[in-house]
Design a protein around this motif. Structure first.
Motif, PDB file in Angstrom:
ATOM      1  N   GLU A 166       0.812  -1.222   0.000  1.00 22.76           N
ATOM      2  CA  GLU A 166       0.000   0.000   0.000  1.00 22.76           C
ATOM      3  C   GLU A 166       0.846   1.273   0.000  1.00 22.76           C
ATOM      4  OE1 GLU A 166      -2.773  -0.359   3.197  1.00 22.76           O
ATOM      5  OE2 GLU A 166      -3.742  -2.148   2.357  1.00 22.76           O
ATOM      6  N   PRO A 167       1.822   1.444   0.923  1.00 23.26           N
ATOM      7  CA  PRO A 167       2.643   2.661   0.863  1.00 23.26           C
ATOM      8  C   PRO A 167       3.516   2.727  -0.384  1.00 23.26           C
ATOM      9  CG  PRO A 167       3.479   1.152   2.535  1.00 23.26           C
ATOM     10  CD  PRO A 167       2.150   0.624   2.104  1.00 23.26           C
ATOM     11  N   VAL A 168       3.833   1.569  -0.958  1.00 20.77           N
ATOM     12  CA  VAL A 168       4.596   1.560  -2.212  1.00 20.77           C
ATOM     13  C   VAL A 168       3.768   2.200  -3.316  1.00 20.77           C
ATOM     14  CG1 VAL A 168       5.654   0.105  -3.979  1.00 20.77           C
ATOM     15  CG2 VAL A 168       5.959  -0.451  -1.558  1.00 20.77           C
ATOM     16  N   HIS A 169       2.502   1.830  -3.414  1.00 16.31           N
ATOM     17  CA  HIS A 169       1.642   2.425  -4.442  1.00 16.31           C
ATOM     18  C   HIS A 169       1.469   3.926  -4.224  1.00 16.31           C
ATOM     19  CE1 HIS A 169       0.467  -0.854  -7.007  1.00 16.31           C
ATOM     20  NE2 HIS A 169       0.172  -1.621  -5.966  1.00 16.31           N
ATOM     21  N   GLU A 170       1.407   4.351  -2.981  1.00 17.90           N
ATOM     22  CA  GLU A 170       1.306   5.790  -2.716  1.00 17.90           C
ATOM     23  C   GLU A 170       2.498   6.530  -3.314  1.00 17.90           C
ATOM     24  OE1 GLU A 170       0.838   6.549   1.421  1.00 17.90           O
ATOM     25  OE2 GLU A 170      -0.993   5.345   1.610  1.00 17.90           O
ATOM     26  N   GLU A 171       3.690   5.973  -3.117  1.00 16.47           N
ATOM     27  CA  GLU A 171       4.891   6.627  -3.645  1.00 16.47           C
ATOM     28  C   GLU A 171       4.968   6.497  -5.162  1.00 16.47           C
ATOM     29  OE1 GLU A 171       8.117   9.092  -3.096  1.00 16.47           O
ATOM     30  OE2 GLU A 171       6.540   8.468  -1.701  1.00 16.47           O
ATOM     31  N   LEU A 172       4.585   5.344  -5.699  1.00 21.94           N
ATOM     32  CA  LEU A 172       4.607   5.171  -7.151  1.00 21.94           C
ATOM     33  C   LEU A 172       3.645   6.139  -7.833  1.00 21.94           C
ATOM     34  CD1 LEU A 172       4.827   1.290  -7.596  1.00 21.94           C
ATOM     35  CD2 LEU A 172       6.677   2.970  -7.589  1.00 21.94           C
ATOM     36  N   ASN A 173       2.526   6.411  -7.211  1.00 25.23           N
ATOM     37  CA  ASN A 173       1.593   7.388  -7.784  1.00 25.23           C
ATOM     38  C   ASN A 173       2.204   8.786  -7.804  1.00 25.23           C
ATOM     39  OD1 ASN A 173      -0.957   6.159  -8.628  1.00 25.23           O
ATOM     40  ND2 ASN A 173      -1.142   5.488  -6.504  1.00 25.23           N
ATOM     41  N   ARG A 174       2.951   9.129  -6.765  1.00 25.06           N
ATOM     42  CA  ARG A 174       3.626  10.435  -6.752  1.00 25.06           C
ATOM     43  C   ARG A 174       4.640  10.518  -7.890  1.00 25.06           C
ATOM     44  NH1 ARG A 174       3.821   9.269  -1.049  1.00 25.06           N
ATOM     45  NH2 ARG A 174       2.308  10.540   0.096  1.00 25.06           N
ATOM     46  N   ILE A 175       5.391   9.439  -8.074  1.00 25.47           N
ATOM     47  CA  ILE A 175       6.389   9.416  -9.141  1.00 25.47           C
ATOM     48  C   ILE A 175       5.703   9.480 -10.501  1.00 25.47           C
ATOM     49  CG2 ILE A 175       8.176   8.006 -10.235  1.00 25.47           C
ATOM     50  CD1 ILE A 175       8.772   6.906  -7.384  1.00 25.47           C
ATOM     51  N   GLU A 176       4.634   8.716 -10.672  1.00 23.28           N
ATOM     52  CA  GLU A 176       3.885   8.726 -11.928  1.00 23.28           C
ATOM     53  C   GLU A 176       3.435  10.140 -12.280  1.00 23.28           C
ATOM     54  OE1 GLU A 176       1.737   6.802 -15.222  1.00 23.28           O
ATOM     55  OE2 GLU A 176       3.488   6.327 -13.999  1.00 23.28           O
ATOM     56  N   ASN A 177       2.965  10.874 -11.290  1.00 20.23           N
ATOM     57  CA  ASN A 177       2.495  12.237 -11.534  1.00 20.23           C
ATOM     58  C   ASN A 177       3.643  13.192 -11.857  1.00 20.23           C
ATOM     59  OD1 ASN A 177      -0.199  11.561 -11.154  1.00 20.23           O
ATOM     60  ND2 ASN A 177      -0.121  11.940  -8.944  1.00 20.23           N
ATOM     61  N   ARG A 178       4.807  12.967 -11.252  1.00 18.87           N
ATOM     62  CA  ARG A 178       5.969  13.815 -11.559  1.00 18.87           C
ATOM     63  C   ARG A 178       6.359  13.692 -13.024  1.00 18.87           C
ATOM     64  NH1 ARG A 178       9.155  15.800  -7.038  1.00 18.87           N
ATOM     65  NH2 ARG A 178      10.603  16.510  -8.639  1.00 18.87           N
ATOM     66  N   LEU A 179       6.109  12.516 -13.591  1.00 17.51           N
ATOM     67  CA  LEU A 179       6.556  12.238 -14.955  1.00 17.51           C
ATOM     68  C   LEU A 179       5.553  12.670 -16.015  1.00 17.51           C
ATOM     69  CD1 LEU A 179       8.096   8.740 -14.208  1.00 17.51           C
ATOM     70  CD2 LEU A 179       9.366  10.780 -14.922  1.00 17.51           C
ATOM     71  N   ILE A 180       4.486  13.326 -15.608  1.00 15.05           N
ATOM     72  CA  ILE A 180       3.504  13.806 -16.581  1.00 15.05           C
ATOM     73  C   ILE A 180       4.102  14.907 -17.449  1.00 15.05           C
ATOM     74  CG2 ILE A 180       1.324  15.066 -16.852  1.00 15.05           C
ATOM     75  CD1 ILE A 180       0.288  13.574 -14.388  1.00 15.05           C
ATOM     76  N   GLU A 181       4.848  15.812 -16.822  1.00  9.30           N
ATOM     77  CA  GLU A 181       5.338  16.995 -17.540  1.00  9.30           C
ATOM     78  C   GLU A 181       6.795  16.898 -17.962  1.00  9.30           C
ATOM     79  OE1 GLU A 181       4.560  20.413 -15.182  1.00  9.30           O
ATOM     80  OE2 GLU A 181       2.379  20.186 -15.275  1.00  9.30           O
ATOM     81  N   HIS A 182       7.538  15.934 -17.408  1.00  5.14           N
ATOM     82  CA  HIS A 182       8.965  15.852 -17.714  1.00  5.14           C
ATOM     83  C   HIS A 182       9.358  14.425 -18.076  1.00  5.14           C
ATOM     84  CE1 HIS A 182       9.711  19.955 -16.401  1.00  5.14           C
ATOM     85  NE2 HIS A 182       8.986  19.707 -15.322  1.00  5.14           N
ATOM     86  N   SER A 183      10.449  14.312 -18.814  1.00  8.15           N
ATOM     87  CA  SER A 183      10.935  12.998 -19.223  1.00  8.15           C
ATOM     88  C   SER A 183      11.582  12.242 -18.075  1.00  8.15           C
ATOM     89  CB  SER A 183      11.945  13.151 -20.365  1.00  8.15           C
ATOM     90  OG  SER A 183      11.339  13.743 -21.494  1.00  8.15           O
ATOM     91  N   TYR A 184      12.141  12.991 -17.113  1.00 12.54           N
ATOM     92  CA  TYR A 184      12.812  12.386 -15.966  1.00 12.54           C
ATOM     93  C   TYR A 184      12.247  13.002 -14.689  1.00 12.54           C
ATOM     94  CZ  TYR A 184      15.896  10.539 -19.527  1.00 12.54           C
ATOM     95  OH  TYR A 184      16.376   9.877 -20.626  1.00 12.54           O
ATOM     96  N   LEU A 185      12.673  12.518 -13.551  1.00 13.68           N
ATOM     97  CA  LEU A 185      12.054  12.943 -12.297  1.00 13.68           C
ATOM     98  C   LEU A 185      12.262  14.419 -12.005  1.00 13.68           C
ATOM     99  CD1 LEU A 185      12.762   9.856 -10.019  1.00 13.68           C
ATOM    100  CD2 LEU A 185      10.660  10.474 -11.208  1.00 13.68           C
ATOM    101  N   VAL A 186      13.401  14.951 -12.430  1.00 10.21           N
ATOM    102  CA  VAL A 186      13.659  16.386 -12.271  1.00 10.21           C
ATOM    103  C   VAL A 186      14.213  16.894 -13.595  1.00 10.21           C
ATOM    104  CG1 VAL A 186      14.884  18.184 -11.001  1.00 10.21           C
ATOM    105  CG2 VAL A 186      14.135  16.112  -9.805  1.00 10.21           C
ATOM    106  N   GLY A 187      13.371  17.493 -14.399  1.00 17.37           N
ATOM    107  CA  GLY A 187      13.827  18.034 -15.672  1.00 17.37           C
ATOM    108  C   GLY A 187      13.798  17.012 -16.787  1.00 17.37           C
ATOM    109  N   ASP A 188      14.577  17.282 -17.815  1.00 11.98           N
ATOM    110  CA  ASP A 188      14.529  16.475 -19.033  1.00 11.98           C
ATOM    111  C   ASP A 188      15.847  15.776 -19.338  1.00 11.98           C
ATOM    112  OD1 ASP A 188      11.793  16.984 -19.763  1.00 11.98           O
ATOM    113  OD2 ASP A 188      12.409  19.047 -20.171  1.00 11.98           O
ATOM    114  N   ALA A 189      16.619  15.493 -18.301  1.00 13.20           N
ATOM    115  CA  ALA A 189      17.845  14.704 -18.427  1.00 13.20           C
ATOM    116  C   ALA A 189      17.971  13.839 -17.179  1.00 13.20           C
ATOM    117  CB  ALA A 189      19.069  15.615 -18.573  1.00 13.20           C
ATOM    118  N   PRO A 190      18.624  12.682 -17.278  1.00 12.77           N
ATOM    119  CA  PRO A 190      18.766  11.821 -16.096  1.00 12.77           C
ATOM    120  C   PRO A 190      19.554  12.520 -14.994  1.00 12.77           C
ATOM    121  CG  PRO A 190      19.438  10.667 -18.105  1.00 12.77           C
ATOM    122  CD  PRO A 190      19.270  12.108 -18.468  1.00 12.77           C
ATOM    123  N   THR A 191      19.113  12.340 -13.764  1.00 15.67           N
ATOM    124  CA  THR A 191      19.814  12.898 -12.611  1.00 15.67           C
ATOM    125  C   THR A 191      19.958  11.813 -11.547  1.00 15.67           C
ATOM    126  OG1 THR A 191      17.852  13.600 -11.374  1.00 15.67           O
ATOM    127  CG2 THR A 191      18.703  15.140 -13.056  1.00 15.67           C
TER     128      THR A 191
END
Length: 202
Positions: A116-141
């Motif tokens: 259950e808490p894993v899905h909570e975090e995965l949903n946050r990550i999924e939403n971060r990736l709506i606007e960008h190719s990577y978690l922070v910006g458009d290049a791997p970090t």
């Protein structure tokens, strides 16, 4: 090793066999008295623990940057890196550990609660990736490089014998978390990714 691949740094991998307790050998304990991996040896310097290794590589080999190009990006990356253990690695370990130990059926209720808490975090990550190719910006970090291995651990657990009877709801990833699936494919296109990919993940 993904960080080394992302920075294009030549390296010689040394993988330890946990079943033979090689991480507790005298030779390895001389490098890391705690008997833990990962460890980066660069010349006469031994750097221990993932976050310390990332920070060292960024300072010693600054191009390409793994911690962003602005103070705002750097802060966002460090936030994800700093939270990874509590928010992702530990919860995923609670799910996969009993599966890897062949106790999926015995501990099914505990595993399904742990997801259950894993899905909570995965949903946050999924939403971060709506606007960008990577978690922070458009290049791997560094943020991507700490989250990706945790996701792969979860994927390996979800495909192990016995896991199919559990209500994990993580595979196929392109249906459960399509943005993360596309992001993972981008990570896997990093030059030298194949060499950095541990054999036991395959």
């Amino acid at each position: 090793m993904l960080a080394l691949a992302a920075k294009g740094i030549a390296y010689e991998p040394k993988r330890l066999n946990n079943s033979k307790r090689e991480q507790k050998s005298l030779a390895f304990l001389a490098i890391n008295p705690r008997g833990r991996v990962p460890v980066l040896v660069d010349g006469q310097i031994a750097v221990r623990e993932t976050n310390a290794i990332l920070a060292y590589l960024e300072a010693a080999y600054p191009k390409p940057p793994l911690f962003g190009s602005s103070p705002v990006q750097t802060a966002a990356i460090w936030e994800i890196v700093s939270e990874a253990d509590e928010r992702l690695r530990t919860p995923i370990g609670n799910v996969t550990r009993p599966i890897f130990r062949g106790r999926a059926a015995e501990m099914a209720a505990d595993i399904e609660k742990a997801i259950e808490p894993v899905h909570e975090e995965l949903n946050r990550i999924e939403n971060r990736l709506i606007e960008h190719s990577y978690l922070v910006g458009d290049a791997p970090t560094a943020a991507d490089l700490v989250v990706y291995p945790a996701l792969m651990q979860l994927m390996r657990g979800a495909t192990r014998d016995g896991a199919e009877a559990l209500n994990l709801e993580v595979i196929p990833l392109n249906q459960t978390y399509p943005n993360m699936a596309a992001w993972a494919e981008r990570i896997e296109k990093i030059p030298a990714y194949d060499r950095a990919y541990p054999p036991h993940w395959r």
